[in-house]
Enzyme design. Structure first.
Site, mmCIF file in Angstrom:
data_model
loop_
_atom_site.group_PDB
_atom_site.id
_atom_site.type_symbol
_atom_site.label_atom_id
_atom_site.label_comp_id
_atom_site.label_asym_id
_atom_site.label_seq_id
_atom_site.Cartn_x
_atom_site.Cartn_y
_atom_site.Cartn_z
ATOM 1 N N GLU A 67 0.818 -1.222 0.000
ATOM 2 C CA GLU A 67 0.000 0.000 0.000
ATOM 3 C C GLU A 67 0.850 1.270 0.000
ATOM 4 O OE1 GLU A 67 -0.551 -2.616 1.916
ATOM 5 O OE2 GLU A 67 -2.647 -3.214 1.727
ATOM 6 N N PHE A 129 -11.117 -7.859 13.910
ATOM 7 C CA PHE A 129 -10.030 -8.269 13.020
ATOM 8 C C PHE A 129 -9.737 -7.151 12.012
ATOM 9 C CE2 PHE A 129 -8.663 -10.386 9.022
ATOM 10 C CZ PHE A 129 -7.409 -10.781 9.467
ATOM 11 N N GLN A 130 -8.473 -6.812 11.877
ATOM 12 C CA GLN A 130 -8.003 -5.751 10.976
ATOM 13 C C GLN A 130 -8.667 -4.410 11.260
ATOM 14 O OE1 GLN A 130 -7.969 -7.250 6.868
ATOM 15 N NE2 GLN A 130 -5.870 -7.963 7.227
ATOM 16 N N LYS A 179 -17.336 -1.260 5.975
ATOM 17 C CA LYS A 179 -17.710 -2.259 4.966
ATOM 18 C C LYS A 179 -19.221 -2.359 4.781
ATOM 19 C CE LYS A 179 -16.850 -7.054 3.671
ATOM 20 N NZ LYS A 179 -16.138 -8.301 4.020
ATOM 21 N N MET A 497 24.085 8.924 3.033
ATOM 22 C CA MET A 497 24.009 10.223 3.708
ATOM 23 C C MET A 497 24.258 10.064 5.195
ATOM 24 S SD MET A 497 23.826 13.387 3.251
ATOM 25 C CE MET A 497 22.954 14.048 1.830
#
Lengths: 595, 176
Positions: A67, A129-130, A179, A497
Site C-alpha cells: 500500500e 479483526f483488521q 464495509k 548520507m
C-alpha cells in the site's frame, strides 16, 4: 489512459439511481474526473473491488504490491499533473501502510485522497479483526479526514475530500468507509455543492493592493534583493508569472528543493538551490541580501540553517496561500495571502510603475557580485579515473535527456542531493522528490505514478541502494503495466548520507550503515522481475547503459557501481549558519571575505 | 503570573465526532500550552464552542489562531478580551470540616456565593461558580482546613451583554 472529458464528467455528475455504497464510491471518482487510482484489495474494502469488476466505469485501477507503493504512486501522479492522486487500501494494516505517503503528501502539500475500508459499523471499537482507528492515527498528518457514518454521506464525503485536497494549500484527505455501508443500497445523487462552513477558500482570491504597494516600496528601496522561491509556485501553476516578475526585477532567484523547476535552472538569473546542500552562491546570496522576496516558501530548517543567523540583514516580503506560514519561523515585514498567479503579476505591475534608475544601478552591482560567487564556486567534483563518480552519472543523464520531455524522480539521501545539484530542470512538475518528510523508498513508486500520468515522458528515478531496497517490490507493478520508467540505482553500498554524517560528525564510526556485501545483485533481481537490467562501473559504461536504457522504453533498472567514499558538498552542518559551508579543498579557491 | 501572555480563545466548531481530538491534538503537536479547555453545546445543535485558555509565552496568539483555522471543523475563532467578558468556571471542592469547624467553612462559602452540595460526617462538598481568579482565592482560603479533593471545569467566557456591538468580540480572521 486518457483524461476524462468534460462531457464524461458532466454525465457522471448527472447520474442518479439506486446502487450500493461501493458503486457510489466509483461514481464519485468518475464525477471528480478520476482516471486512475492505485491500491490493493482486502476484507473491509472488498465490496469496492467487487464493484470495480461488477459495474461499467471509466476508472483504471492499478494493483500494486504494497500500500505504501499505492500512496507514493498517487503522489507521483499528483506531482506530475497537479491533479488529485487517489490511493485505496483495506482496513487495519492496509490503512497503516498508507501512513507514510500521507505524511509525505502533507509535508510537501500534495493533493491526495486516500480511501480506506473500515470494519463494519457495529464492530467499530471492539478491536475487530483488521481494525485500526485510521482517522485517529492520521489526524496530525492530514488536511482533513472523514469516517463515513451513513451510506448517504459517501458522495458528500467524497466531494468534500476532493475539494479540500485540491483547493487552498493542497494536501492529503482520508475517507474511511465501513464495509457495511459499502454494501448498503441507497439513491445516489452527486451533491451540487459541499457543505463545509469551516472551510472557506474564496477569501484567498483577489489581491490586497496595499500589501502589493508596500512590497513594491520595499523592493524600490532595496539594494540586494533576492527571490526566495518555494514549492508553492508549482502548486499555484505560477511559473510564467514568476519568470516575468524575476525578469522585470532583474534579481537573483533561489529555488528550494521542492521548487526545482518552478524557475528554469538554466535561466541566467537562477542561482539554484539554497540550504544544507545548496550552492554556495545561493546561500551567500541569501546571507548577504537586504530583502528576501519569499514566494510560496516556508523558511524550512534545511534552507535556513541556524534560524537566528539566516539572512541577518534582510527584510522579508512573504507571499503565500497559507496564512499560518506567515511569520511562523521568520517574521515578515510585508505579507500577502493569495493565489500566486494573481499576486505575482500585481507585484510586477507595481514594481514597473516605480521607475527607479538608482535601484537598477545598485542591482546591476548586486547581480555582478552574485555572478562572481557563482563563477568561482560552481558545483564541482573530481573525476574518478577508474572509479565512477555519482556526479558524473547525473551529468551524463542530464546531457542524454536534454531537450526531451524528462521527469526526474528521486529517493532520499546523497543521490537525491547530487541529482538536485547536477540535473537541469527547466519546467514545473518535472522534478518530483520527497522534501519535507524525506521518505526513503519514495523513488520507485513515485516514478511509476509519474510515468502513468505522462506516458510519453522519459521518467528517470535517481535512487540509492538503500532507498531502492525499501520499495523495489513495485518493479512487479512496473512490469505488469509496462511502465517504462528507468530506475537508476546509485549504488555505493552504504546508507550514504548517514555514513557522511558519521564520517564528519561521529568520529568515523560507521554504525549500521555499511550495506556492502549484503546487497542483492540488482541486475539478477531486476531480471527476475522481468525488467531490462543494466550495470555500469566506469564512465564509458555509464554513457552506454544510459543510451541503451533511454532507447529501450521498457521497465529498466541500472546498477551504477559508484565511488564508495564520495560525499555531497557543499554542506551546511545541522545547526550552523547557512553561509558557513563545508567543502572539499579546491585549488585557487575563492574565499568569501567578511561574511 | 505574566497575565499578558494568556489569552482566552473561543472556537466555534462543528458538533462532529473527533472535533475535540483534532483541536487538542493540534495544541500537542504544535507545542502550544493550554491552561484550560472547556467544551460544550451551544444554542445550535450542530455547533459547539471550545473555550481555550492558552499560554502564548512561546508562540504568538496569531500563530495559534491561524493553526486553529486550518482545521476544517473550526468555523470561527474569537479572542475574548477579559475586560469585556464574563468569565466563569465551576469548582467542586471537598473540604475537611468536622462538626466543630463546619460553620466556619460554611461562612467562608457564603462569602464566595458557594453552595453546599453535600454534607458528610467529617467533610463538606461545596460548589462554586465564579471567575477563575476568585475561585483560586477561595481554594487558597479553604486550604488550611484540608482539601480532600478539588475539580474545576475549565473556564468559559462570553462577551458582556452590555458590550458595544462589534467592538469587543474580535473575530480573528487572520489575513496574513
Amino acid at each position: 489512459m486518457s483524461t476524462q472529458t468534460e462531457s464524461a464528467i458532466a454525465k457522471a455528475r448527472a447520474r442518479t439511481g439506486r446502487m450500493n455504497g461501493a458503486e457510489a464510491i466509483i461514481r464519485s471518482l468518475e464525477a471528480e474526473g478520476v482516471e486512475i487510482c492505485w491500491g490493493i484489495p482486502g476484507g473491509a474494502i472488498l465490496p469496492l473491488y467487487d464493484a470495480f469488476m461488477a459495474c461499467e466505469h471509466t476508472v483504471q485501477h492499478v494493483l500494486v504490491r504494497h500500500e505504501q507503493g499505492a500512496g507514493h504512486m498517487a503522489q507521483g501522479y499528483a506531482r506530475a499533473t497537479g491533479r488529485v492522486g487517489v490511493c485505496i487500501a483495506t482496513s487495519g494494516p492496509g490503512a497503516t501502510n498508507l501512513v507514510t505517503p500521507i505524511a509525505d503528501a502533507f509535508l510537501d502539500s500534495t493533493p491526495m485522497v486516500a480511501i480506506t475500508g473500515q470494519v463494519p459499523t457495529h464492530l467499530i471499537g471492539t478491536d475487530a479483526f483488521q481494525e485500526a482507528d485510521i482517522t485517529g492515527i492520521v489526524m496530525p498528518i492530514v488536511k482533513h479526514s472523514f469516517l463515513v457514518q451513513t451510506v448517504e454521506d459517501i458522495p458528500r464525503a467524497m466531494k468534500a475530500a476532493f475539494h479540500i485536497a485540491s483547493s487552498g494549500r493542497p494536501g492529503p484527505v482520508l475517507v474511511d468507509i465501513p464495509k457495511d455501508l459499502q454494501l448498503t443500497e441507497f439513491d445516489f445523487a452527486w451533491p451540487d455543492e459541499v457543505d463545509l462552513p469551516g472551510y472557506d477558500t474564496d477569501w484567498i482570491s483577489g489581491v490586497d493592493q496595499d500589501a502589493v504597494d508596500a512590497a513594491a516600496d520595499l523592493i524600490a528601496r532595496s539594494r540586494k534583493p533576492v527571490l526566495y522561491v518555494g514549492g508553492g509556485v508549482i502548486n499555484a501553476e505560477a511559473t510564467d508569472e514568476l519568470i516575468l516578475l524575476a525578469e522585470a526585477l532583474q534579481v537573483p532567484v533561489t529555488t528550494t528543493l521542492l521548487a526545482k523547476g518552478a524557475f528554469p535552472d538554466s535561466h541566467p538569473l537562477s542561482v539554484q538551490m539554497p540550504g544544507m546542500h545548496g550552492s554556495k552562491y545561493a546561500n551567500w546570496t541569501m546571507h548577504r541580501s537586504d530583502l528576501l522576496i519569499t514566494i510560496g516558501a516556508r523558511f524550512d530548517d534545511r534552507v535556513t540553517g541556524k534560524l537566528d543567523a539566516f539572512a541577518p540583514g534582510a527584510k522579508i516580503i512573504h507571499f503565500d496561500i497559507d496564512p499560518a506560514e506567515i511569520s511562523k519561523n521568520r517574521s515578515a515585514d510585508v505579507s500577502l495571502i493569495g493565489h500566486l498567479n494573481e499576486t505575482l503579476p500585481a507585484l510586477r505591475d507595481a514594481v514597473l510603475a516605480h521607475k527607479n534608475d538608482e535601484r537598477i544601478r545598485h542591482q546591476i552591482d548586486w547581480l555582478n557580485e552574485v555572478q562572481g560567487w557563482r563563477r568561482e564556486n560552481p558545483f564541482r567534483y573530481r573525476r574518478g579515473g577508474d572509479t565512477l563518480k555519482p556526479e558524473y552519472v547525473m551529468e551524463a543523464f542530464d546531457k542524454a535527456l536534454r531537450g526531451k520531455d524528462a521527469i526526474w524522480v528521486t529517493g532520499v539521501g546523497q543521490h537525491q542531493m547530487w541529482a538536485a545539484q547536477y540535473l537541469t530542470i527547466d519546467g514545473p512538475r518535472r522534478w518530483i522528490t520527497s522534501g519535507g518528510l524525506g521518505t526513503m523508498g519514495f523513488g520507485v513508486p513515485a516514478a511509476i505514478g509519474a510515468q502513468q500520468a505522462c506516458p510519453d515522458a522519459y521518467v528517470v528515478n535517481i535512487d540509492g541502494d538503500g532507498c531502492f531496497q525499501m520499495t523495489m517490490q513495485e518493479l512487479a507493478t512496473a512490469r505488469c503495466y509496462d511502465v517504462p520508467a528507468i530506475h537508476a540505482v546509485i549504488n555505493n553500498g552504504w546508507l550514504g548520507m548517514v555514513r557522511q554524517w558519521q564520517e564528519l560528525f561521529h568520529g568515523e564510526r560507521y554504525s549500521e550503515t555499511d550495506l556492502f556485501g549484503t546487497i542483492p545483485d540488482f541486475v539478477q533481481l531486476a531480471e527476475a522481475y522481468g525488467c531490462l537490467a543494466l550495470r555500469a562501473e566506469t564512465e564509458a559504461e555509464a554513457d552506454a547503459v544510459i543510451a541503451e536504457a533511454i532507447a529501450a522504453r521498457r521497465p529498466t533498472v541500472i546498477d551504477f557501481r559508484v565511488d564508495r567514499e564520495e560525499k555531497v558538498y557543499p554542506m551546511v552542518p545541522a545547526g550552523s549558519a547557512s553561509h558557513e559551508m563545508l567543502d572539499e579543498t579546491w585549488e585557487n579557491e575563492w574565499v568569501e571575505e567578511g561574511v | 503570573m505574566g497575565a499578558s501572555n494568556h489569552h482566552t480563545l473561543s472556537a466555534l466548531v462543528e458538533n462532529r465526532p473527533g472535533v475535540l481530538s483534532r483541536v487538542a491534538g493540534l495544541f500537542t503537536r504544535r507545542g502550544f500550552n493550554i491552561d484550560s479547555l472547556a467544551v460544550g453545546p451551544t444554542e445550535r445543535a450542530d455547533r459547539s464552542v471550545i473555550t481555550i485558555r492558552v499560554d502564548c509565552t512561546r508562540h504568538s496568539v496569531e500563530q495559534v489562531v491561524k493553526q486553529l483555522y486550518k482545521l476544517v471543523d473550526v468555523i470561527d475563532v474569537y479572542e475574548v478580551p477579559a475586560e469585556a467578558a464574563i468569565e466563569r468556571e465551576l469548582l467542586l471542592i471537598k473540604v475537611q470540616a468536622d462538626a466543630e469547624r463546619r460553620s466556619e467553612v460554611m461562612k467562608l462559602a457564603e462569602l464566595f456565593d458557594a453552595r453546599v452540595a453535600d454534607v458528610g460526617q467529617t467533610t463538606l462538598l461545596l460548589e462554586c461558580v465564579e471567575h477563575p481568579d476568585r475561585l483560586a482565592s477561595f481554594e487558597e482560603l479553604l486550604a488550611p482546613y484540608g482539601i480532600v479533593e478539588a475539580i474545576r471545569t475549565g473556564r468559559v467566557a462570553m462577551l458582556r451583554a452590555s458590550a458595544p456591538e462589534g467592538e469587543s468580540k474580535s473575530r480573528l480572521r487572520v489575513m496574513g
